[in-house]
Design a protein around this motif. Structure first.
Motif, mmCIF file in Angstrom:
data_model
loop_
_atom_site.group_PDB
_atom_site.id
_atom_site.type_symbol
_atom_site.label_atom_id
_atom_site.label_comp_id
_atom_site.label_asym_id
_atom_site.label_seq_id
_atom_site.Cartn_x
_atom_site.Cartn_y
_atom_site.Cartn_z
ATOM 1 N N ALA A 182 0.183 8.842 -4.736
ATOM 2 C CA ALA A 182 -0.945 9.245 -3.903
ATOM 3 C C ALA A 182 -0.958 8.458 -2.598
ATOM 4 C CB ALA A 182 -2.247 9.003 -4.662
ATOM 5 N N LEU A 183 -1.352 9.157 -1.534
ATOM 6 C CA LEU A 183 -1.462 8.501 -0.240
ATOM 7 C C LEU A 183 -2.885 8.682 0.273
ATOM 8 C CD1 LEU A 183 1.055 8.581 2.664
ATOM 9 C CD2 LEU A 183 -1.295 9.295 3.109
ATOM 10 N N VAL A 184 -3.457 7.611 0.788
ATOM 11 C CA VAL A 184 -4.815 7.667 1.316
ATOM 12 C C VAL A 184 -4.801 7.129 2.740
ATOM 13 C CG1 VAL A 184 -7.206 6.895 1.021
ATOM 14 C CG2 VAL A 184 -5.746 7.231 -0.993
ATOM 15 N N GLY A 185 -5.306 7.918 3.681
ATOM 16 C CA GLY A 185 -5.398 7.467 5.059
ATOM 17 C C GLY A 185 -6.797 6.945 5.347
ATOM 18 N N VAL A 186 -6.874 5.846 6.066
ATOM 19 C CA VAL A 186 -8.172 5.261 6.405
ATOM 20 C C VAL A 186 -8.269 5.129 7.918
ATOM 21 C CG1 VAL A 186 -9.699 3.284 6.073
ATOM 22 C CG2 VAL A 186 -8.103 3.934 4.260
ATOM 23 N N GLU A 187 -9.363 5.646 8.505
ATOM 24 C CA GLU A 187 -9.555 5.501 9.957
ATOM 25 C C GLU A 187 -9.686 4.020 10.298
ATOM 26 O OE1 GLU A 187 -9.166 7.816 12.062
ATOM 27 O OE2 GLU A 187 -9.458 9.653 10.886
ATOM 28 N N GLY A 188 -9.082 3.629 11.403
ATOM 29 C CA GLY A 188 -9.139 2.219 11.779
ATOM 30 C C GLY A 188 -8.301 1.406 10.807
ATOM 31 N N SER A 189 -8.827 0.280 10.382
ATOM 32 C CA SER A 189 -8.042 -0.565 9.487
ATOM 33 C C SER A 189 -8.433 -0.375 8.025
ATOM 34 C CB SER A 189 -8.230 -2.035 9.850
ATOM 35 O OG SER A 189 -7.673 -2.827 8.823
ATOM 36 N N ALA A 190 -7.441 -0.376 7.182
ATOM 37 C CA ALA A 190 -7.678 -0.195 5.740
ATOM 38 C C ALA A 190 -7.891 -1.530 5.033
ATOM 39 C CB ALA A 190 -6.497 0.541 5.119
ATOM 40 N N GLU A 191 -7.994 -2.586 5.806
ATOM 41 C CA GLU A 191 -8.027 -3.924 5.205
ATOM 42 C C GLU A 191 -9.057 -4.046 4.074
ATOM 43 O OE1 GLU A 191 -7.742 -6.812 8.215
ATOM 44 O OE2 GLU A 191 -7.169 -8.375 6.783
ATOM 45 N N GLY A 192 -10.276 -3.568 4.345
ATOM 46 C CA GLY A 192 -11.333 -3.669 3.341
ATOM 47 C C GLY A 192 -11.006 -2.870 2.092
ATOM 48 N N TYR A 193 -10.465 -1.689 2.298
ATOM 49 C CA TYR A 193 -10.125 -0.807 1.179
ATOM 50 C C TYR A 193 -9.011 -1.417 0.338
ATOM 51 C CZ TYR A 193 -9.045 3.567 -1.269
ATOM 52 O OH TYR A 193 -8.819 4.520 -2.216
ATOM 53 N N VAL A 194 -8.033 -2.002 1.032
ATOM 54 C CA VAL A 194 -6.927 -2.658 0.341
ATOM 55 C C VAL A 194 -7.467 -3.789 -0.535
ATOM 56 C CG1 VAL A 194 -4.917 -4.173 0.705
ATOM 57 C CG2 VAL A 194 -5.124 -2.043 1.995
ATOM 58 N N ALA A 195 -8.361 -4.564 0.023
ATOM 59 C CA ALA A 195 -8.932 -5.695 -0.727
ATOM 60 C C ALA A 195 -9.653 -5.195 -1.978
ATOM 61 C CB ALA A 195 -9.896 -6.474 0.169
ATOM 62 N N GLN A 196 -10.377 -4.085 -1.814
ATOM 63 C CA GLN A 196 -11.120 -3.511 -2.935
ATOM 64 C C GLN A 196 -10.171 -3.041 -4.048
ATOM 65 O OE1 GLN A 196 -13.672 -0.293 -1.511
ATOM 66 N NE2 GLN A 196 -13.364 0.748 -3.480
ATOM 67 N N LEU A 197 -9.089 -2.360 -3.661
ATOM 68 C CA LEU A 197 -8.118 -1.877 -4.647
ATOM 69 C C LEU A 197 -7.460 -3.052 -5.378
ATOM 70 C CD1 LEU A 197 -6.334 0.982 -2.680
ATOM 71 C CD2 LEU A 197 -7.901 1.262 -4.595
ATOM 72 N N LEU A 198 -7.207 -4.113 -4.622
ATOM 73 C CA LEU A 198 -6.555 -5.282 -5.231
ATOM 74 C C LEU A 198 -7.452 -5.921 -6.272
ATOM 75 C CD1 LEU A 198 -4.738 -6.970 -2.245
ATOM 76 C CD2 LEU A 198 -3.739 -5.798 -4.215
ATOM 77 N N LYS A 199 -8.741 -5.938 -5.953
ATOM 78 C CA LYS A 199 -9.701 -6.509 -6.908
ATOM 79 C C LYS A 199 -9.670 -5.722 -8.218
ATOM 80 C CE LYS A 199 -13.381 -7.802 -4.361
ATOM 81 N NZ LYS A 199 -14.711 -7.386 -3.936
ATOM 82 N N ASP A 200 -9.411 -4.413 -8.085
ATOM 83 C CA ASP A 200 -9.324 -3.583 -9.289
ATOM 84 C C ASP A 200 -7.970 -3.727 -9.992
ATOM 85 O OD1 ASP A 200 -11.792 -2.669 -8.568
ATOM 86 O OD2 ASP A 200 -11.067 -0.793 -7.680
ATOM 87 N N GLY A 201 -7.123 -4.617 -9.470
ATOM 88 C CA GLY A 201 -5.840 -4.875 -10.130
ATOM 89 C C GLY A 201 -4.764 -3.857 -9.825
ATOM 90 N N LYS A 202 -4.940 -3.069 -8.755
ATOM 91 C CA LYS A 202 -3.931 -2.047 -8.417
ATOM 92 C C LYS A 202 -2.761 -2.677 -7.668
ATOM 93 C CE LYS A 202 -6.279 1.827 -9.461
ATOM 94 N NZ LYS A 202 -7.679 1.785 -9.053
ATOM 95 N N ARG A 203 -1.591 -2.043 -7.827
ATOM 96 C CA ARG A 203 -0.435 -2.425 -7.023
ATOM 97 C C ARG A 203 -0.287 -1.377 -5.928
ATOM 98 N NH1 ARG A 203 4.332 -4.875 -6.580
ATOM 99 N NH2 ARG A 203 5.849 -3.219 -6.432
ATOM 100 N N ASP A 221 7.623 4.697 -1.932
ATOM 101 C CA ASP A 221 7.758 5.569 -3.094
ATOM 102 C C ASP A 221 8.652 4.896 -4.142
ATOM 103 O OD1 ASP A 221 6.736 7.922 -4.002
ATOM 104 O OD2 ASP A 221 8.043 9.218 -2.822
ATOM 105 N N ASP A 222 9.674 4.191 -3.641
ATOM 106 C CA ASP A 222 10.635 3.548 -4.538
ATOM 107 C C ASP A 222 10.175 2.185 -5.019
ATOM 108 O OD1 ASP A 222 12.265 5.640 -4.318
ATOM 109 O OD2 ASP A 222 13.743 4.690 -2.999
ATOM 110 N N ALA A 223 9.144 1.651 -4.378
ATOM 111 C CA ALA A 223 8.754 0.266 -4.670
ATOM 112 C C ALA A 223 7.894 0.174 -5.920
ATOM 113 C CB ALA A 223 8.027 -0.339 -3.460
ATOM 114 N N GLY A 224 7.572 1.333 -6.497
ATOM 115 C CA GLY A 224 6.805 1.307 -7.737
ATOM 116 C C GLY A 224 5.328 1.011 -7.542
ATOM 117 N N VAL A 225 4.815 1.280 -6.347
ATOM 118 C CA VAL A 225 3.377 1.057 -6.132
ATOM 119 C C VAL A 225 2.590 2.238 -6.726
ATOM 120 C CG1 VAL A 225 3.729 -0.332 -4.060
ATOM 121 C CG2 VAL A 225 3.418 2.140 -3.836
ATOM 122 N N GLY A 226 1.316 1.997 -6.987
ATOM 123 C CA GLY A 226 0.500 3.043 -7.609
ATOM 124 C C GLY A 226 -0.153 3.941 -6.587
ATOM 125 N N CYS A 227 -0.169 3.487 -5.345
ATOM 126 C CA CYS A 227 -0.880 4.230 -4.306
ATOM 127 C C CYS A 227 -0.457 3.689 -2.945
ATOM 128 C CB CYS A 227 -2.375 4.040 -4.586
ATOM 129 S SG CYS A 227 -3.481 4.120 -3.205
#
Ligand code: TXA
Ligand code: MG
Length: 338
Positions: free
Chosen positions: A235-256, A301-307
């Protein structure tokens, strides 16, 4: 796979590839945009095999590549003044013109529609190949249907290994995004796909161009264009401006996750992997970003990330083609943080 010089393609190798095409085979080759998967456009069965190799729906027409404007004219039943002027200025180059087709073109090429898309590619390998083959070459991007286009020969093999007779490896393609597709059968001419030739470039030559539906920065052409396309497996998610906050949130949920991070530098390209994030720095220069985008998506895609999370570039006309591809790469209905 055959290595071929990108600047001065070896005539023997080009000749071999031209033979494969004339015999009805499939050849993948670099263009200035992305790699193409070519077949003899006048050979029904050969073109049919492109659809099979890609898993492409047969209602999606294929662009025909030719050596010059004179060869393009032979494929169309009307060559308007606008086509002449655009061809003079942008060919060879990343512009596809959609015009009424000649009945001699097999219906499989045009998805049985009344028009044909034609372009003269600028990449020395592509141009040498159409010249040597002496036939028009039908070529979509060399990827499985709806997946990310190939900007290297390795990307081609990743998707199409065993399905292509010959892959010409001319190194990374310089442009990185597909050609601009312009429909000259409507009035005003209509943009079907934004690309490396911008709307401003076109309008400077032929006047107003219709960019269907939305304002230029956010156009979508037709319902069909909303389909997920140019898409990585994850899955790919685009974020207007910077995704920094969203990235931090996903990391807190333990996502790669993978993160295409827009940086205020023309260069970019640095990659770091730490704390569950594989981060690829993306340049804020349009041409450099375009050249890098698909390789970055293949890499994640090859790095095995979840999103994959992407900082969307600004809603400006110069970024139209990049934003178009990112929007279509996103999963429909994916969560979009505001
Ligand atoms: O840069 C490019 O255009 C690359 C290189 C290989 O030339 N080719 C490419 O082809 O991107 P493809 O098939 O992946 O995308 C071609 C697009 C599709 O969206 C197709 O629907 C549209 O152009 N197209 C082709 N012929 C058309 C026609 N007669 N009418 C309307 N759209 C057409
Ligand atoms: Mg394609």
């Amino acid at each position: 796979m055959r290595r071929v010089s990108a600047d001065r393609p070896e005539p023997a190798i080009i000749g071999e590839a031209a033979d494969v095409l004339r015999r009805g085979g499939l050849v993948a080759f670099p263009t200035e945009t992305v790699y193409g998967l070519g077949a003899n456009a006048l050979d029904d069965a050969a073109v049919q095999s492109i659809f099979e190799a890609k898993g492409r729906p047969t209602n999606n027409p294929i662009i025909v590549h030719v050596a010059d404007a004179a060869a393009a004219r032979e494929l169309v039943s009307n060559w308007p003044e606008r086509a002449e002027r655009l061809a003079e200025l942008f060919w060879p180059g990343p512009l596809t013109l959609v015009l009424p087709r000649q009945p001699s073109i097999p219906g499989v090429v045009t998805a049985r529609g009344p028009t044909v898309g034609v372009r003269v590619p600028a990449h020395p390998v592509a141009l040498a190949l159409v010249k040597a083959a002496g036939i028009p070459i039908a070529a979509p991007s060399a990827n499985r249907s709806a997946r990310v286009s190939a900007t290297t020969a390795e990307h081609v093999l990743r998707g199409l290994k065993g399905r292509v007779d010959l892959v010409l490896d001319g190194g990374p393609t310089p442009g990185g995004l597909e050609s601009t597709v312009l429909d000259l059968t409507s009035n005003p001419p209509r943009l079907l796909r934004p690309g490396l030739v911008s709307v401003d470039d076109l309008e400077a030559v032929i006047g107003p161009v219709e960019v269907a539906g939305l304002p230029k920065g956010e156009q979508l052409r037709s319902p069909g264009m909303l389909e997920r396309h140019y898409a990585p497996r994850v899955a790919l998610v685009g974020v207007e401006g910077s995704a920094e906050g969203y990235v931090a949130q996903l990391l807190k949920d333990g996502k790669r996750i993978g993160w295409l991070r827009l940086i205020r530098k023309a260069e970019g390209g640095r990659r770091k992997a730490e704390h569950g994030v594989v981060e690829i720095e993306m340049p804020d220069d349009v041409a450099a970003y375009s050249a890098r985008l698909y390789a970055a998506l293949h890499e994640l895609d090859d790095a095995g990330v979840g999103c994959i999370v992407v900082d969307l570039p600004p809603q400006q006309d110069q970024w139209m083609a990049v934003r178009d591809r990112l929007r279509r790469a996103a999963h429909d209905g994916s969560p979009r943080p505001s």
